[in-house]
Design a protein around this motif. Structure first.
Motif, mmCIF file in Angstrom:
data_model
loop_
_atom_site.group_PDB
_atom_site.id
_atom_site.type_symbol
_atom_site.label_atom_id
_atom_site.label_comp_id
_atom_site.label_asym_id
_atom_site.label_seq_id
_atom_site.Cartn_x
_atom_site.Cartn_y
_atom_site.Cartn_z
ATOM 1 N N HIS A 53 77.869 91.994 102.889
ATOM 2 C CA HIS A 53 77.070 90.686 102.669
ATOM 3 C C HIS A 53 76.881 90.733 101.250
ATOM 4 N N GLU A 54 76.455 92.100 100.628
ATOM 5 C CA GLU A 54 75.775 91.785 99.172
ATOM 6 C C GLU A 54 76.735 92.814 98.436
ATOM 7 N N THR A 55 77.130 92.214 97.240
ATOM 8 C CA THR A 55 78.409 92.977 96.522
ATOM 9 C C THR A 55 77.874 93.582 95.227
ATOM 10 N N GLU A 56 76.794 93.488 94.888
ATOM 11 C CA GLU A 56 76.383 93.897 93.409
ATOM 12 C C GLU A 56 75.316 94.970 93.474
ATOM 13 N N THR A 57 75.319 95.914 92.696
ATOM 14 C CA THR A 57 74.511 97.020 92.433
ATOM 15 C C THR A 57 73.017 96.279 92.273
ATOM 16 N N LYS A 58 72.029 97.154 92.524
ATOM 17 C CA LYS A 58 70.584 96.689 92.395
ATOM 18 C C LYS A 58 69.846 97.999 92.059
ATOM 19 N N SER A 59 69.187 98.096 90.693
ATOM 20 C CA SER A 59 68.240 99.315 90.350
ATOM 21 C C SER A 59 67.000 99.166 91.253
ATOM 22 N N ALA A 60 66.493 100.180 91.379
ATOM 23 C CA ALA A 60 64.974 100.545 92.098
ATOM 24 C C ALA A 60 64.044 99.168 91.434
ATOM 25 N N ASP A 61 64.296 98.943 90.167
ATOM 26 C CA ASP A 61 63.187 98.063 89.431
ATOM 27 C C ASP A 61 63.802 96.748 89.917
ATOM 28 N N GLU A 62 64.812 96.269 89.936
ATOM 29 C CA GLU A 62 65.322 95.070 90.533
ATOM 30 C C GLU A 62 64.849 94.833 91.740
ATOM 31 N N ILE A 63 64.900 95.902 92.851
ATOM 32 C CA ILE A 63 64.536 95.588 94.295
ATOM 33 C C ILE A 63 63.082 95.293 94.111
ATOM 34 N N LEU A 64 62.320 96.082 93.278
ATOM 35 C CA LEU A 64 60.952 95.798 93.305
ATOM 36 C C LEU A 64 60.567 94.346 92.703
ATOM 37 N N ASP A 65 61.180 93.802 91.861
ATOM 38 C CA ASP A 65 61.103 92.397 91.406
ATOM 39 C C ASP A 65 61.565 91.216 92.346
ATOM 40 N N SER A 66 62.234 91.550 93.516
ATOM 41 C CA SER A 66 62.527 90.526 94.203
ATOM 42 C C SER A 66 60.989 90.314 95.054
ATOM 43 N N PRO A 67 61.200 88.883 95.653
ATOM 44 C CA PRO A 67 59.610 88.488 96.060
ATOM 45 C C PRO A 67 59.032 89.186 97.102
ATOM 46 N N MET A 68 57.954 89.441 96.762
ATOM 47 C CA MET A 68 56.948 90.472 97.792
ATOM 48 C C MET A 68 56.846 89.589 99.107
ATOM 49 N N LEU A 95 60.285 104.213 97.497
ATOM 50 C CA LEU A 95 60.585 103.376 98.511
ATOM 51 C C LEU A 95 61.897 102.478 98.097
ATOM 52 N N ALA A 96 61.664 101.668 97.098
ATOM 53 C CA ALA A 96 62.866 101.045 96.510
ATOM 54 C C ALA A 96 64.152 101.261 96.381
ATOM 55 N N GLU A 97 64.193 102.981 95.865
ATOM 56 C CA GLU A 97 65.128 103.571 95.562
ATOM 57 C C GLU A 97 66.203 103.530 96.934
ATOM 58 N N VAL A 98 65.537 103.664 98.097
ATOM 59 C CA VAL A 98 66.354 103.654 99.349
ATOM 60 C C VAL A 98 67.339 102.365 99.322
ATOM 61 N N ALA A 99 66.728 101.281 98.889
ATOM 62 C CA ALA A 99 67.464 100.003 98.839
ATOM 63 C C ALA A 99 68.488 100.167 97.704
ATOM 64 N N SER A 100 68.171 100.784 96.871
ATOM 65 C CA SER A 100 69.144 100.764 95.492
ATOM 66 C C SER A 100 70.314 101.613 95.915
ATOM 67 N N ILE A 101 70.129 102.680 96.650
ATOM 68 C CA ILE A 101 71.350 103.507 97.220
ATOM 69 C C ILE A 101 72.158 102.582 98.159
ATOM 70 N N ALA A 102 71.607 101.648 98.890
ATOM 71 C CA ALA A 102 72.245 100.967 99.947
ATOM 72 C C ALA A 102 73.176 99.865 99.129
ATOM 73 N N TYR A 103 72.624 99.253 98.123
ATOM 74 C CA TYR A 103 73.425 98.324 97.444
ATOM 75 C C TYR A 103 74.537 98.821 96.672
ATOM 76 N N GLU A 104 74.120 100.072 95.891
ATOM 77 C CA GLU A 104 75.241 100.863 95.438
ATOM 78 C C GLU A 104 76.257 101.075 96.233
ATOM 79 N N HIS A 105 76.011 101.512 97.661
ATOM 80 C CA HIS A 105 77.146 102.062 98.339
ATOM 81 C C HIS A 105 77.809 100.830 99.198
#
Ligand SMILES: [Zn+2]
Lengths: 133, 394
Positions: free
Chosen positions: B180-195, B160-170
């Motif tokens: 709005h967001e300019t930096e890439t994020k890995s799936a693990d970083e996406i998972l580490d954001s607040p629940m 699931l987090a990988e969907v967001a990782s693709i979005a951040y990369e693009h």
């Protein structure tokens, strides 16, 4: 747990519904014209448009269809976080959403649950389910 | 008379772009007019979106503000994130039936600076209604479906987090004022954001942004004339709507017929049949991404994989820029911008950019056919359009 007061209902049947919940009698709608069961209550049956329906008490047992543990609820329920919420398919057919009093790790799709009506009152109409064995 | 999409405009996007609802709508319109070589007087039709803050008569107010009166065709959208894909059909139909000659579709709002995140979250929760309390923040509703998918098919939180990782990369590949967001994020970083609500972490929920966009639909004859006058040969081909479908199924999530079939199944089949295209012929996917689970479910229901295999498809890399079906090449509502009601319009302006060969760093090579999707409510409304580069068919 933060109390959930009776919502200010805008229609007669919604008022009746919440009064029943407050009395510990959670209901669905049963249409006498077409036999269908539905929720939430509306003036006309959503299947056949008949107004010939009555509230029918549920047994309170059902199966978890979807679930989540809410870490950031709305301000009103902030103190209750994290809280487990589930969509329950009632044995009568319709689905309801309610809270589940359980360890967030224990709930799964397919688990059987039972509504705990003991806490319902006109001060607190929050639906709370418990996991069954 | 055939109708085509000829160009678009976008405002800057972000947390505080510096102006409110009306000015943002003007900004997007000004960019679209300048992109297409049109004057305000050329516009005789409008489809707009109301501001998040309530207002009694938003449409006349906006028409006056944009200086577009008199108009012979004007409508407001009302299908949430499915509004703008639906507007492509409404605008082309208006042109094809002669109700208007040139329609501006515009949507912009200052959701972040004028409304603010906590008001957005609280008032959306109120709108969910009394019957789905206490799971009443919108992310928690989508989260019920996400856990259904995890428990039923063994989908992982990381998929699931990988969907967001693709979005951040693009998004990171865009010009900075466009995202709005300019930096890439890995799936693990996406998972580490607040629940927020399991399994959805903050980075798996749509942003709350200022911004907006517009696009213009006109007759093929106008498109040809404008092309000759301002740009010489057809370096910027028009974009054609070749297939459309929509389905409206429920309001309350508890009343959704089944989590295993959204309206996107039928809407997608209708759009692709009308367009006479196969999945292999689709060059890019613009899927409404209010939450990661939305994308995962919709790619399944649109037939890009089987029900239950969305996690594997996302993991496969097929949805990255270099893959078979590049997904949300602008970054989507997860990373590019989500100004509330207007957010789905960026999926369309990105599609126009791609099909006109103007997508810069995220340009999909030889992009000629795109599928763009909109989702409104909680999987309540599904709208699907197949768009083609205008020079691909005669
Ligand atoms: Zn009936």
């Amino acid at each position: 747990m933060t109390n959930r007061p009776m919502p200010s209902a805008t229609t007669d049947h919604e008022r009746q519904y919440w009064q029943r919940v407050a009395d510990g009698d959670v209901c669905i709608v049963r249409c006498h014209a077409c036999g269908s069961a539905s929720h939430p209550p509306r003036r006309y049956c959503p299947v056949c448009y008949s107004d010939d329906w009555t509230f029918e008490s549920i047994t309170g047992t059902g199966t978890v269809y979807g679930h989540t543990c809410i870490h950031r609820p709305t301000r009103t329920f902030e103190a209750d976080a994290p809280l487990v919420s589930a969509i329950v398919t009632l044995d009568e057919g319709p689905r309801l959403m309610g809270q589940v009093d359980c360890d967030p790790a224990a709930i799964e799709v397919g688990r059987r649950v039972c509504l705990d009506t003991s806490t319902l009152s006109s001060d607190d109409v929050r639906l709370v389910f418990e996991l069954q064995e | 008379m055939g109708a085509v999409l000829i160009g678009y405009g976008e405002t800057s996007v972000g947390e505080a772009v510096g102006c409110g609802y009306e000015a943002l709508n003007m900004w997007a319109t000004r960019e679209a007019l300048s992109d297409t070589g049109l004057e305000p007087d050329d516009i005789d039709g409008l489809i707009a979106s109301a501001p998040f803050r309530s207002e009694r008569f938003p449409l006349p107010r906006l028409i006056e503000h944009l200086g577009l009166a008199p108009l012979q065709f004007a409508e407001l959208t009302g299908l949430g994130g499915a509004s703008h894909v639906n507007s492509i059909k409404r605008a082309t139909a208006a042109v094809e039936t002669g109700r208007a000659e040139t329609v501006l579709v515009v949507a912009a709002d200052a959701l972040s600076s004028e409304v603010g995140p906590s008001t957005v979250i609280e008032s959306l929760a109120e709108s969910v209604g009394t019957f789905e309390d206490p799971a009443n923040i919108v992310p928690s509703l989508y989260a019920h479906v996400a856990n259904w998918h995890i428990d039923t098919f063994g989908t992982t939180r990381k998929q699931l987090a990988e969907v967001a990782s693709i979005a951040y990369e693009h998004a990171s590949m865009q010009r900075p004022d466009r995202v709005h967001e300019t930096e890439t994020k890995s799936a693990d970083e996406i998972l580490d954001s607040p629940m927020i609500s399991t399994p959805l972490t903050a980075d798996q929920c749509a942003l709350i942004s200022d911004g907006g966009a517009a696009f213009i639909v006109t007759t093929e004859a106008n498109a040809e004339r404008l092309d000759r006058e301002s740009r010489g040969n057809s370096e910027r081909p028009p974009v054609r709507l070749v297939g459309f479908g929509a389905q409206h199924t429920h309001d309350h999530l508890t009343q959704m017929p089944t989590f295993g079939e959204t309206g996107a199944v039928k809407a997608g089949q209708q759009a692709m049949t009308e367009a006479d295209v196969t999945h292999d012929e689709i060059d890019l996917l613009e899927i409404y991404d209010c939450f990661t689970i939305t994308v995962l479910r919709i790619v399944e229901d649109l037939g890009f994989c089987e029900l239950g295999d969305g996690g594997s498809l996302i993991e496969s890399g097929d949805l990255r820029l270099s893959g078979k079906w590049p997904l949300n090449t602008h970054g989507g509502a997860l990373a590019q911008a989500h100004p509330g009601m207007p957010s789905g319009i960026f999926h369309i302006t990105e599609t126009i950019r791609q099909l006109q060969g103007r997508a810069e760093a995220t340009q999909v090579e030889d992009a000629s056919t795109a599928l763009v999707h909109g989702n409104g409510g909680v999987f309540s409304t599904q709208a699907v359009a197949v768009l083609e580069r205008g020079d691909t068919r005669d």
